[in-house]
Design an enzyme around this catalytic site. Structure first.
Site, PDB file in Angstrom:
ATOM      1  N   ASP A   1      32.096 -28.511  -3.984  1.00 27.35           N
ATOM      2  CA  ASP A   1      30.750 -28.881  -4.436  1.00 27.35           C
ATOM      3  C   ASP A   1      30.562 -30.385  -4.217  1.00 27.35           C
ATOM      4  OD1 ASP A   1      28.631 -27.474  -6.745  1.00 27.35           O
ATOM      5  OD2 ASP A   1      28.518 -29.629  -6.344  1.00 27.35           O
TER       6      ASP A   1
ATOM      7  N   ASN B   1      25.188 -19.131 -11.931  1.00 24.84           N
ATOM      8  CA  ASN B   1      23.891 -19.474 -12.528  1.00 24.84           C
ATOM      9  C   ASN B   1      22.814 -18.607 -11.880  1.00 24.84           C
ATOM     10  OD1 ASN B   1      25.008 -21.576 -14.094  1.00 24.84           O
ATOM     11  ND2 ASN B   1      24.922 -22.975 -12.345  1.00 24.84           N
TER      12      ASN B   1
ATOM     13  N   VAL C   1      20.201 -23.603  -6.094  1.00 29.84           N
ATOM     14  CA  VAL C   1      20.269 -23.162  -4.685  1.00 29.84           C
ATOM     15  C   VAL C   1      20.208 -21.632  -4.697  1.00 29.84           C
ATOM     16  CG1 VAL C   1      21.625 -23.119  -2.563  1.00 29.84           C
ATOM     17  CG2 VAL C   1      21.642 -25.173  -3.993  1.00 29.84           C
TER      18      VAL C   1
ATOM     19  N   HIS D   1      26.010 -17.714  -5.393  1.00 36.03           N
ATOM     20  CA  HIS D   1      27.300 -18.389  -5.241  1.00 36.03           C
ATOM     21  C   HIS D   1      28.038 -18.373  -6.571  1.00 36.03           C
ATOM     22  CE1 HIS D   1      24.127 -21.280  -6.196  1.00 36.03           C
ATOM     23  NE2 HIS D   1      25.027 -21.930  -6.921  1.00 36.03           N
TER      24      HIS D   1
ATOM     25  N   HIS E   1      30.612 -20.584  -8.840  1.00 32.53           N
ATOM     26  CA  HIS E   1      31.271 -21.875  -9.062  1.00 32.53           C
ATOM     27  C   HIS E   1      32.686 -21.585  -9.566  1.00 32.53           C
ATOM     28  CE1 HIS E   1      27.558 -24.518  -9.254  1.00 32.53           C
ATOM     29  NE2 HIS E   1      27.013 -23.338  -9.471  1.00 32.53           N
TER      30      HIS E   1
HETATM   31  P1  AMP Z   1      23.438 -23.965  -8.809  1.00 33.80           P
HETATM   32  O1  AMP Z   1      22.756 -25.045  -9.592  1.00 33.80           O
HETATM   33  O2  AMP Z   1      24.236 -22.995  -9.617  1.00 33.80           O
HETATM   34  O3  AMP Z   1      22.437 -23.283  -7.892  1.00 33.80           O
HETATM   35  O4  AMP Z   1      24.522 -24.697  -7.919  1.00 33.80           O
HETATM   36  C1  AMP Z   1      24.221 -25.353  -6.733  1.00 33.80           C
HETATM   37  C2  AMP Z   1      25.359 -26.274  -6.465  1.00 33.80           C
HETATM   38  O5  AMP Z   1      25.304 -26.647  -5.109  1.00 33.80           O
HETATM   39  C3  AMP Z   1      25.341 -27.574  -7.282  1.00 33.80           C
HETATM   40  O6  AMP Z   1      26.529 -27.664  -8.061  1.00 33.80           O
HETATM   41  C4  AMP Z   1      25.254 -28.653  -6.213  1.00 33.80           C
HETATM   42  O7  AMP Z   1      26.009 -29.805  -6.545  1.00 33.80           O
HETATM   43  C5  AMP Z   1      25.806 -27.946  -5.000  1.00 33.80           C
HETATM   44  N1  AMP Z   1      25.369 -28.451  -3.699  1.00 33.80           N
HETATM   45  C6  AMP Z   1      24.120 -28.778  -3.315  1.00 33.80           C
HETATM   46  N2  AMP Z   1      24.118 -29.166  -2.018  1.00 33.80           N
HETATM   47  C7  AMP Z   1      25.397 -29.055  -1.583  1.00 33.80           C
HETATM   48  C8  AMP Z   1      26.044 -29.305  -0.325  1.00 33.80           C
HETATM   49  N3  AMP Z   1      25.367 -29.734   0.748  1.00 33.80           N
HETATM   50  N4  AMP Z   1      27.378 -29.107  -0.232  1.00 33.80           N
HETATM   51  C9  AMP Z   1      28.085 -28.694  -1.312  1.00 33.80           C
HETATM   52  N5  AMP Z   1      27.523 -28.422  -2.513  1.00 33.80           N
HETATM   53  C10 AMP Z   1      26.193 -28.602  -2.656  1.00 33.80           C
END
Ligand code: AMP
Ligand code: ZN
Length: 137
Positions: A53, A110, A119, A123, A125
């Site tokens: 991340d 999430n 996003v 996914h 975490h």
């Molecule tokens: P969520 O809020 O559960 O949708 O998690 C999205 C995660 O994606 C967050 O923890 C961000 O820090 C991570 N994230 C966003 N852009 C990138 C990226 N380009 N590479 C790696 N992680 C990312």
């Protein structure tokens, strides 16, 4: 079926396909999974990709992402059963490989607004390397 209704249905279905492909084409995690956007990959196979991340919330913070796009757990259906199981098994494997499985770790999915999802490509975490409290914020 009249020709008018047939054409309406045809345009409607084509519109839905175009819209769903647009969301995939603009999807950050689809691009990372395809190698079109750089990431620090820690694992990949035919079903999923795992990478660090960018904004780690623990000493180890890895995202495990299916290669197939679906927006969220809310959009998961019967046909995603194997993929969802696979993501969790890979989370466990990575935790063991990284050496923090025995101490413990946190897996998080999430979902949608109240779940804190930012996003919209499902996914998992995987967070490890420190203790976590429950309930989370
Ligand atoms: P969520 O809020 O559960 O949708 O998690 C999205 C995660 O994606 C967050 O923890 C961000 O820090 C991570 N994230 C966003 N852009 C990138 C990226 N380009 N590479 C790696 N992680 C990312
Ligand atoms: Zn995607």
């Amino acid at each position: 079926m009249s020709a008018d209704i047939f054409h309406f249905l045809l345009f409607f279905i084509c519109g839905l396909i175009v819209l769903s492909n647009m969301s995939r084409e603009n999807c950050l995690f689809c691009k990372i999974a395809a190698g079109e956007i750089a990431s620090a990959k820690v694992y990949e196979d035919a079903v999923c990709v795992a990478f660090d991340d960018v904004s780690p919330q623990a000493p180890t913070h890895i995202l495990i992402v299916p290669r197939e796009h679906f927006d969220s757990l809310d959009k998961a259906r019967e046909n995603h059963k194997e993929t969802l199981g696979h993501l969790l098994l890979i989370a466990g494997k990575i935790a063991r490989d990284k050496g923090f499985a025995e101490n413990g770790y946190r897996t998080v999915i999430n979902t949608n607004g109240d779940g804190g999802q930012t996003v919209f490509h499902l996914h998992v975490h995987l967070l490890g390397g420190r203790p976590f409290i429950f309930p989370p914020g």
